[in-house]
Design an enzyme around this catalytic site. Structure first.
Site, PDB file in Angstrom:
ATOM      1  N   SER A  40       0.809  -1.123   0.004  1.00  0.00           N
ATOM      2  CA  SER A  40      -0.066   0.153   0.057  1.00  0.00           C
ATOM      3  C   SER A  40       0.900   1.249   0.209  1.00  0.00           C
ATOM      4  CB  SER A  40      -0.982   0.063   1.506  1.00  0.00           C
ATOM      5  OG  SER A  40      -1.674  -1.107   1.342  1.00  0.00           O
ATOM      6  N   GLY A  88      -4.450  -2.014  -0.882  1.00  0.00           N
ATOM      7  CA  GLY A  88      -3.609  -1.881  -1.924  1.00  0.00           C
ATOM      8  C   GLY A  88      -3.307  -0.064  -2.148  1.00  0.00           C
ATOM      9  N   GLY A 140      -2.891   3.600  -4.345  1.00  0.00           N
ATOM     10  CA  GLY A 140      -3.285   4.496  -5.163  1.00  0.00           C
ATOM     11  C   GLY A 140      -4.613   5.076  -4.952  1.00  0.00           C
ATOM     12  N   CYS A 145      -9.076  -1.970   3.612  1.00  0.00           N
ATOM     13  CA  CYS A 145      -8.767  -0.818   3.182  1.00  0.00           C
ATOM     14  C   CYS A 145      -8.976  -0.321   1.980  1.00  0.00           C
ATOM     15  CB  CYS A 145      -7.295  -1.019   3.278  1.00  0.00           C
ATOM     16  SG  CYS A 145      -6.262   0.487   3.346  1.00  0.00           S
ATOM     17  N   PHE A 146      -8.113  -0.670   0.941  1.00  0.00           N
ATOM     18  CA  PHE A 146      -8.611  -0.160  -0.474  1.00  0.00           C
ATOM     19  C   PHE A 146      -9.629  -1.187  -0.915  1.00  0.00           C
ATOM     20  CE2 PHE A 146      -7.348  -0.098  -5.072  1.00  0.00           C
ATOM     21  CZ  PHE A 146      -7.390   1.146  -5.459  1.00  0.00           C
ATOM     22  N   GLN A 186     -13.008   0.340   0.007  1.00  0.00           N
ATOM     23  CA  GLN A 186     -13.128   1.379  -0.712  1.00  0.00           C
ATOM     24  C   GLN A 186     -13.814   0.904  -2.106  1.00  0.00           C
ATOM     25  OE1 GLN A 186      -9.536   3.096  -0.960  1.00  0.00           O
ATOM     26  NE2 GLN A 186      -9.914   4.447   1.033  1.00  0.00           N
ATOM     27  N   ASN A 233      -3.690   2.737   7.107  1.00  0.00           N
ATOM     28  CA  ASN A 233      -2.947   3.093   6.075  1.00  0.00           C
ATOM     29  C   ASN A 233      -3.735   3.541   5.066  1.00  0.00           C
ATOM     30  OD1 ASN A 233      -1.049   3.749   4.316  1.00  0.00           O
ATOM     31  ND2 ASN A 233      -0.506   1.628   3.653  1.00  0.00           N
ATOM     32  N   GLY A 274      -4.974   7.210   2.617  1.00  0.00           N
ATOM     33  CA  GLY A 274      -4.888   8.324   2.021  1.00  0.00           C
ATOM     34  C   GLY A 274      -6.341   8.885   1.404  1.00  0.00           C
ATOM     35  N   PHE A 275      -7.170   7.820   1.224  1.00  0.00           N
ATOM     36  CA  PHE A 275      -8.260   8.157   0.675  1.00  0.00           C
ATOM     37  C   PHE A 275      -9.489   7.541   1.495  1.00  0.00           C
ATOM     38  CE2 PHE A 275      -5.438   8.275  -3.064  1.00  0.00           C
ATOM     39  CZ  PHE A 275      -5.848   9.299  -3.828  1.00  0.00           C
ATOM     40  N   HIS A 297      -6.770  -2.143   8.985  1.00  0.00           N
ATOM     41  CA  HIS A 297      -6.324  -3.681   9.097  1.00  0.00           C
ATOM     42  C   HIS A 297      -6.202  -4.531   9.918  1.00  0.00           C
ATOM     43  CE1 HIS A 297      -3.878  -2.233   5.309  1.00  0.00           C
ATOM     44  NE2 HIS A 297      -4.162  -1.132   5.795  1.00  0.00           N
ATOM     45  N   GLU A 356      -5.436  -7.438   9.642  1.00  0.00           N
ATOM     46  CA  GLU A 356      -4.507  -8.539   9.786  1.00  0.00           C
ATOM     47  C   GLU A 356      -3.034  -7.672  10.366  1.00  0.00           C
ATOM     48  OE1 GLU A 356      -5.006  -6.226   7.348  1.00  0.00           O
ATOM     49  OE2 GLU A 356      -3.368  -5.679   6.256  1.00  0.00           O
TER      50      GLU A 356
END
Ligand SMILES: Nc1ncnc2c1ncn2[C@@H]1O[C@H](COP(=O)(O)OP(=O)(O)O)[C@@H](O)[C@H]1O
Ligand SMILES: Nc1ncnc2c1ncn2[C@@H]1O[C@H](COP(=O)(O)OP(=O)(O)O)[C@@H](O)[C@H]1O
Ligand SMILES: [Mg+2]
Ligand SMILES: [Mg+2]
Lengths: 377, 1106
Positions: free
Chosen positions: A52, A233, A235, A261-262, A265, A303, A305-306, A351, A353
């Protein structure tokens, strides 16, 4: 005391023209990326190897870094992903019975450019006020006058709109067997998955098939999964239309789905929610999350940013029935989890994990197993 | 979950007197708790016998009982106050044990008081070492193998099983009292016996040794909804085997990977849940094997602890405050984090700096005590420091200690050392072991070698090695240029350390001048709980040197109000403790109220002064000239354009800041209050002599000698006994009463290297004189006597160790007038602006002046409480220009009268000192002599207050040692010069029905005076002697006055140590005996009640001066 013979000086240059100076650390040369800070006091090895962080220059707010060296067990992927590493005081000598090499050795061997001796606190406060931004670390021959370094930084790519999953995802599908007798089979879409996720699933009797981000619905169904997992992940989640489409098909088939996380989203988008970029994101292992159902607090590793749009506890309609914002961060009200109420799917922005981070949220994997169980029945 | 509505009245129990293992951290936590509970609108009743605490200030509770913390007295308070709940987890082991006692005796049930925080079950599960181990195992974690033993036989069996070495640990003791490590069968026999004796339940735990493993601590908090957070991790640099209280410790943990740390966190949380502390803080200790990572749990404290105070100061997360809120029902997410002002307390603080704590010892005060560090805590205080790196914090912590060495290289190396000898010295834990580490490395030992010998993790050793390398660089550099100097400062080196390496710079001042010229100055960062992720509201700062030119300081500008800097008192030590913190905190409160911006500078993590909301700004910094000067600089900068820095207060923090006055003033810093010249007049023996002659006041005759011959001449001239003391010593003060030439000669040999630079002072010793302590205020025109204290023991016993009464119980009007005259003469003669403390000795109706201290004294809080006048607040105001007249008009001081003319019906307050003898042992394992002398030895004090002296004295004894006896046997053996004076009190005891035991000589005198008594054998007269009787518990009280000559007779020594280890009252002066009789009578009459300070003070204020 990071000794600073003039020869090995280095500079961290920000897009807004701010320059921080220190000594070269790890590989010398130039690296560009988005500068972000991580407030974890432990777990730099896990952090550096977390996909990530791809394309990001990570600032460690903890001043003493590298004390426990680098071991053969704690990598979260097969390489260091951070674009660059900014620290204050690297250990001169690691000390831990599991350590095999020093942190600088690991950075050099993988060509990761870093900088030490920076006033990371002043830097962090700057990022907090101005937001995460493009930056570059320059050392050795790459060092130049400030103007030209700033130009190079500004020519670098933006994180907003960056589609990076493809760059970190596995090329070919691989299988992580269950520990002991297999109870379920899970198809995990690798958007930048960390090793600990399949490991924790395996401990619970799950066999995980990790598929490339490019996997088609048929590839996915080919696994005959009891459940589908969407990994974390790097981006901008707004770019991952393929994963979103895939997710919709999974939801239509009512296959139990869990995203982190990603992945959370992606699930959110599949449920019709938009995403936006946080000013400086959530990166640390001390972040509280409240479960709106129980009101209980979990201390989580994060972690991102979005984030997904939404209000704590909010219920909203989706093409798959009603869903709700199931978790939020009391620090800023940011959405930390969504749950579909009429199809078996949920996701969290943090997370479970861990690695690095506290294990408070590990039970979410059991919840995922619960979904698969009921689904069987 | 919101606040509970079924609780309206909470009782808080404090921790009593300052003792080793339980210091002012519990004033800090108790004060926070009281503040919080009252802010929540609850009625708060407080019980604490320690007058020097902030929490016992009347404004911190609705009803404050300065009464003994015993089941008996606390029950009286409960009966009177009828609280709904009892909060006992913030008053250390004392409060916890008292709560258990109240439960066991059915008091809580009887008055239907709910124990909040931790219930009895949880307390027992946490405190009972065996049950605790079972719990740890039940959650799948490991503990050292062990066996609980209740007799020596059981001990021997257990050790056959476990094998030596083993750790012996008594149940239900605090600070490792009575515990130890046995490597040989002999040690085992000895330590186990002591352990069984020390345990209130005669039970010891014999445990597998994990000596040399890495030691860690976690501070956790849990709320009613079962949310748990880890506030802080602490790593001990000294490995297992050295008590955490005696270890140099570091936060956060430095040598754990995330996997190991998270495992520790998981175990900690599981244990906390299983033990079932429902709300509040707790501390868990772990040991980790350095080669295998095997983790074992050592112990848990189901309460706020010393480490919690450290963790609070280290992280900015106020554990006690939050524990109190959780106890009344809130959950972590409902409480906001004061520091950010927006995020909730349900998170885990993250640090972007390193914190180091170094313990402060006082072995020099206890000759003969074994200085080896073991599992029994021996340190009397600690200093904490914050830096951006470990070495920076270490440097700051070492120079905060105020010991001879102020960091590496600031003192001469011990001569005749070889690399071998130094490495060997590392094998035994001792005070200042890091200095030994540095020397070993400098002499060429390798990191691995040093680490192996000391058990200190290589990472820490390597950090010191880096300093050794830097040292070489600093010495070798042709010139000290800005980059190198900056690196030195970034490594935590003080100007003084740099000066030691670069003689050509002409000392510390030279280095500072150069440093400022090169623009090498620290930046000031903020402790914000979140590594700058969120903006901080609270100005809690520390200094750091950065090499990065982009580095920024974070001190906010403030131009409206004038600033006042208050210098604290640094680490607790014998003679300078919590009392001085009390005065500093009061100054902050008074000056803030008077419109100043208050700025606190201190480095003691245990104190209220270093709570981030005591002053407007807090600088957690060493109290050295250099560090203070940089803070002044930063505050001047942040105040530029406004009134700026109006003054720096050096008078309230004790000797530490006082010692800086001169240099600060010379550096142009506005030192307010008594000016440095005046301070000199009081402290320089000659100058002070002149002041006294001027004022026509007598002082004991004295002279200074630089040789035995000289000393002998003076002694012969002024006559024996004489009191000798070095005019200058490092560490201990080396004061002694010398009765003859022989002992004078031996003193001169022993005490110090006497030389022209270091002469000895020889005073006439005033035998049988009454000592009097006075605290007074002076504004330059008027003198206000705060209080006159009459000591119970005669002069010759340090004012800090003797008990005293206020108002004075035997002094006549004329004495008081003499005291007023003399005090006024001294205050004016010196030129005091603020507080003055004078000690007098009254002999044959002559009032001799012993010494004057132009500063707040140890007795200021005691006097303020006993007389209802806030002396420290008044002093602070006077220092900034107010007059006594102003303050009388304002109401801060009484409209008329003062502490020397209290109402006739004023209650009597008795202060009693608490001594730490039972914590120390000689290397052979014998106890130390409890004899008192002119050297202060006490660690803390208690106050007993009541209508009459007898009752007050009885309370003071109950609070300090456990109650005086009301029946049984009293052993009497006194020096010839005391025999006459002894008759009356002993007769009284006999009349009260006590059996009198006496040694033959004493018995003879008693019999002649018609007092029936039994003769007992002296110690050396064989079996069944007095020492045996005491050990068997057949004696309830001892009256034993030593023969005058120095070096107590073995017999007296054996008797007193036996008494101390048996914890029975041991009176060593006739005056003490008389007072004890008063107290015993009061106890026998059974009419001792309890009264809140608020009521006593209201009565005082209402009362008319006589
Ligand atoms: N099994 C053991 N082996 C070696 N040292 C020990 C052992 N148990 C405790 N210690 C040492 O003794 C110290 C005091 O023990 P602890 O259980 O913490 O008692 P206390 O109640 O005094 O804190 C610890 O800090 C540790 O350094
Ligand atoms: N001339 C003296 N005669 C008798 N006792 C004395 C004399 N001088 C000092 N003392 C005793 O010694 C104690 C300590 O002496 P002091 O001068 O007060 O030193 P400190 O600075 O430690 O307070 C006093 O409290 C007093 O009991
Ligand atoms: Mg302990
Ligand atoms: Mg004195």
């Amino acid at each position: 005391m990071s000794g600073n013979e003039q020869s090995n000086t280095a500079a961290l240059v920000l897009e807004d023209g701010r320059v921080f100076r220190g000594e070269s650390f790890g590989a010398t040369g130039r690296t560009l990326g988005e500068v972000v800070f991580c407030t974890g006091m432990t777990g730099y090895q896990e952090t550096l190897t977390d996909p990530s962080y791809h394309r990001q220059i990570v600032v460690a707010t903890a001043p003493q870094i590298g004390n426990t060296g680098w071991n053969d067990e704690d990598d979260e992927s097969d390489r260091i992903w951070v674009a660059g590493y900014v620290v204050r005081d690297p250990a001169r000598m690691p000390s831990n019975w599991r350590s095999r090499r020093s942190l600088p050795e690991a950075l050099v061997s993988q060509g990761v450019v870093g900088i030490a001796g920076v006033d990371t606190r002043t830097l962090t406060r700057h990022i907090r006020e101005r937001g995460a931004m493009r930056a570059g670390v320059f050392s050795g021959p790459a060092l130049a006058d400030e103007a030209s370094m700033v130009d190079q930084v500004r020519s670098g790519p933006q994180m907003l709109g960056a589609d990076l999953a493809g760059e970190v995802s596995t090329g070919a599908t691989y299988r992580v067997p269950a520990v002991g007798e297999r109870r379920f089979r899970v198809a995990a879409l690798d958007l930048g998955i960390k090793s600990n996720t399949p490991r924790m699933l395996a401990q619970r009797g799950v066999e995980t098939h990790v598929l490339p981000v490019s996997a088609s619905l048929d590839d996915l169904l080919g696994v005959e999964p009891d459940g589908v997992f969407l990994s974390n992940g790097p981006g901008d989640p707004a770019t991952t239309d393929h994963a979103v489409t895939l997710t919709r098909s999974v939801l239509e088939r009512r296959i139990p789905l869990f995203g982190i996380c990603f992945g959370n989203q992606v699930l959110g988008r599949a449920l019709g929610r938009g995403t936006y970029k946080l000013r400086y994101g959530h990166r640390g292992i001390n972040i509280p999350v409240i479960d709106t159902a129980t009101g209980r607090v979990a201390i989580t590793a994060q972690n991102h940013g979005f984030a997904l749009e939404g209000e704590p506890g909010e219920r909203f309609g989706t093409p798959f029935g009603v869903a709700t914002v199931s978790h939020y961060c009391p620090n800023d009200g940011c959405v930390e989890g969504v749950r579909a109420l009429e199809v078996p799917a949920f996701g969290v922005q943090y997370h479970p994990e861990a690695a690095a981070g506290p294990h408070d949220a590990a039970a979410l994997f059991d919840e995922f197993l619960g979904l698969m169980e009921n689904h069987d029945a | 979950m919101p606040k509970r509505t079924d609780i309206e009245h909470v009782m808080v129990i404090g921790s009593g007197p300052i003792v080793i293992g339980q210091a002012c951290e519990f004033d800090y936590s108790g004060t926070q708790a009281c503040r919080v509970l009252r802010a929540e609108g609850l009625r708060v009743t407080l019980v604490n016998s320690n007058p020097a605490t902030i929490m016992t200030d009347p404004e911190f509770a609705d009803a404050t009982y300065i009464e003994p913390i015993s089941v008996e007295f606390v029950e009286k308070v409960i009966a009177r106050e009828r609280p709904d709940a009892l909060l006992a987890t913030l008053g250390g082991q004392t409060a916890l044990n008292t709560a258990v006692g109240l439960h066991e005796q059915g008091v809580l049930e009887k008055y239907n008081v709910e124990l909040i925080g931790a219930d009895i079950e949880a307390i027992q599960r946490g405190e009972d070492r065996q049950r605790f181990k079972d719990i740890v195992r039940s959650v799948g974690a490991e503990v050292p193998r062990s066996a609980v033993c209740r007799s020596m036989d059981e001990v021997r069996v257990a050790v056959k099983e476990l094998g030596l070495p083993v750790v012996i640990r008594p149940s239900f003791t605090m600070g490792g009292l009575g515990s130890g490590m046995a490597h040989t069968p002999e040690q085992l026999e000895r330590l186990a016996a002591v352990g069984l004796a020390e345990s209130p339940v005669t039970e010891v735990l014999i445990e597998e040794s994990v000596l040399g493993w890495k030691e860690f601590e976690l501070e956790l908090m849990r709320d009613r909804r079962d949310n748990v957070v880890v506030v802080c991790s602490i790593e001990n640099i000294d490995p297992m085997g050295v008590h955490t209280g005696d270890s140099v410790t570091v936060a956060p943990a430095m040598t754990l990977t995330d996997r190991e740390y998270q495992h520790m966190r998981d175990v900690g949380i599981a244990v906390l849940r299983e033990v079932g502390v429902d709300t509040g803080g707790c501390n868990i200790q772990f040991a980790v094997h350095p080669e295998t990572g095997r983790l074992v749990v050592i112990e848990m404290n189901p309460r706020v602890s010393r480490s919690s105070a450290l963790a609070s100061k280290a992280t900015g997360f106020p554990i006690a405050k939050i524990a109190a809120k959780l106890a009344i029902g809130y959950t972590l997410d409902e409480i906001t984090n004061d520091i950010t002002g927006e995020t909730p307390a349900s998170f885990e603080p993250t640090l972007d700096y390193v914190v180091v704590k170094v313990p402060r010892f006082a072995f020099e005060k206890f000759p003969g005590a074994d200085p080896t560090l073991t599992t029994t805590m021996k340190s009397v205080g600690e200093a904490m420091s914050i830096g951006r790196s470990f070495v920076e914090a270490l440097g700051k912590a070492l120079r905060s200690m105020e010991t001879a060495q102020a960091g590496f290289w600031t003192g001469p190396d011990p001569g005749g050392e070889s690399m071998r000898s130094v490495v060997d010295a590392l094998r035994t834990p001792h005070d200042g072991r890091l200095y030994t580490v540095e020397r070993a490395l400098r002499l060429g030992a390798g990191v691995a070698e040093v680490s192996a010998a000391s058990g200190i993790d290589p990472w820490f050793v390597d950090q010191v090695a880096a300093l050794v390398e830097l040292r070489a660089e600093l010495i070798a550099a042709p010139v000290l240029d800005a980059p190198l100097l900056r690196r030195a400062k970034r490594a935590g080196l003080s100007d003084r350390q740099v000066a030691a390496l670069r003689p050509e710079l002409a000392g510390e001042d030279g280095v500072r001048t150069l440093r400022h010229r090169l623009g090498v100055r620290p930046v000031f960062k903020t402790v914000d709980t979140c590594a700058a992720e969120f903006a901080a509201r609270t100005p809690y700062h520390y200094s750091a040197y950065e090499t990065d030119p982009a580095a920024e300081s974070e001190v906010a500008t403030q131009r409206d109000r004038p600033k006042v800097l208050i210098l604290g008192s640094g680490p607790n030590r014998i003679g300078q403790g919590i009392e001085f913190d009390y005065s500093c905190v009061h100054a902050a409160m008074a000056l803030r109220a008077a419109g100043f911006e208050t700025v606190m500078i201190n480095c003691n993590p245990e104190t209220v002064s270093t709570d981030y909301d005591t002053a407007d700004r807090l600088y957690f910094e060493p109290l050295t000239f250099e560090d203070v000067l940089e803070v002044v600089h930063a505050e001047r900068a942040s105040g530029a354009g406004g009134p700026g820095v109006a003054g720096v207060i050096v008078q309230l923090g004790g000797q530490t800041p006082l010692g800086l006055a001169r240099r600060l003033a010379d550096a142009g810093v506005p030192v307010v209050g008594t000016p440095p010249e005046a301070i000199h007049l009081a402290e320089d023996r000659g100058a002070f002599g002149d002041v006294l002659t001027q004022a026509g006041l007598p002082a004991p005759r004295y002279g200074t000698a630089t040789s035995f011959a000289g000393a002998k001449r003076i002694a012969d001239e002024i006559g024996y006994p004489v009191l000798v003391r070095p005019s200058y010593v490092l560490g201990g003060r080396g004061m002694e009463i010398v009765y003859d030439e022989g002992s004078l000669a031996s003193y001169i040999e022993r005490a110090t290297a006497v030389s022209p630079e270091h002469p000895v002072l020889v005073d006439r010793f005033l035998d049988d004189a009454v000592e009097i302590d006075v605290d007074a205020l002076c504004d330059g025109t008027e003198v206000f006597l705060g209080g006159v204290m009459e000591h119970i023991e005669e002069a010759g016993i340090h004012s800090g160790d003797s008990s005293c009464a206020l108002p004075p119980i035997t002094l006549g009007r004329s004495d008081l007038e003499a005291i007023r005259r003399s005090t006024t003469g001294i205050a004016m003669g010196i030129g005091v602006r603020g507080l003055l403390n004078v000690q007098y000795a009254l002999k044959d109706d002559v009032l001799y002046v012993l010494e004057a201290n132009p500063r707040a004294s140890r007795t200021v809080p005691f006097v303020s409480k006993a007389t209802a006048v806030p002396l420290a607040k008044a002093a602070a105001r006077i220092m900034l220009g107010a007059t006594i007249a102003d303050l009388r008009a304002e109401g801060l001081l009484p409209a008329q009268g003062d502490g020397a003319d209290l109402p006739a019906d004023a209650p009597v307050a008795v202060k009693e000192a608490v001594l730490p003898f039972h914590r120390f042992r000689t290397p052979e394992g014998h106890g130390l002599d409890s004899l008192l002398g002119p050297e202060m030895k006490s660690t803390g004090e208690v106050m007993g207050i009541d209508a009459s002296f007898g009752k007050a004295f009885a309370k003071s004894q109950a609070a300090a040692y456990g109650s005086l006896p009301t029946t049984g046997a009293v052993f009497v053996s006194v020096a010839n010069r005391d025999k006459r004076a002894m008759v009356f009190p002993v007769k009284r005891l006999a009349d009260l029905g006590f059996q009198i035991l006496a040694t033959s000589g004493t018995a003879q005198v008693l019999r002649r005076n018609g007092i029936p008594c039994t003769v007992v054998r002296k110690h050396f007269e064989g079996d069944g002697n007095i020492v045996d009787l005491i050990r068997d518990g057949q004696v309830q009280m001892v009256i034993n006055t030593p023969y005058g000559n120095h070096g107590p007779r073995l017999d007296g020594y054996e008797i007193r140590t036996a008494a101390v280890s048996r914890d029975i009252p041991c009176v060593t002066t006739i005056q003490g005996a008389a007072a004890a009789v008063h107290g015993i009578e009061a106890l026998i009459h059974q009419d001792i009640g309890v009264e809140p300070l608020q009521a006593l003070q209201a009565a005082l204020r209402a009362g008319q001066p006589r």
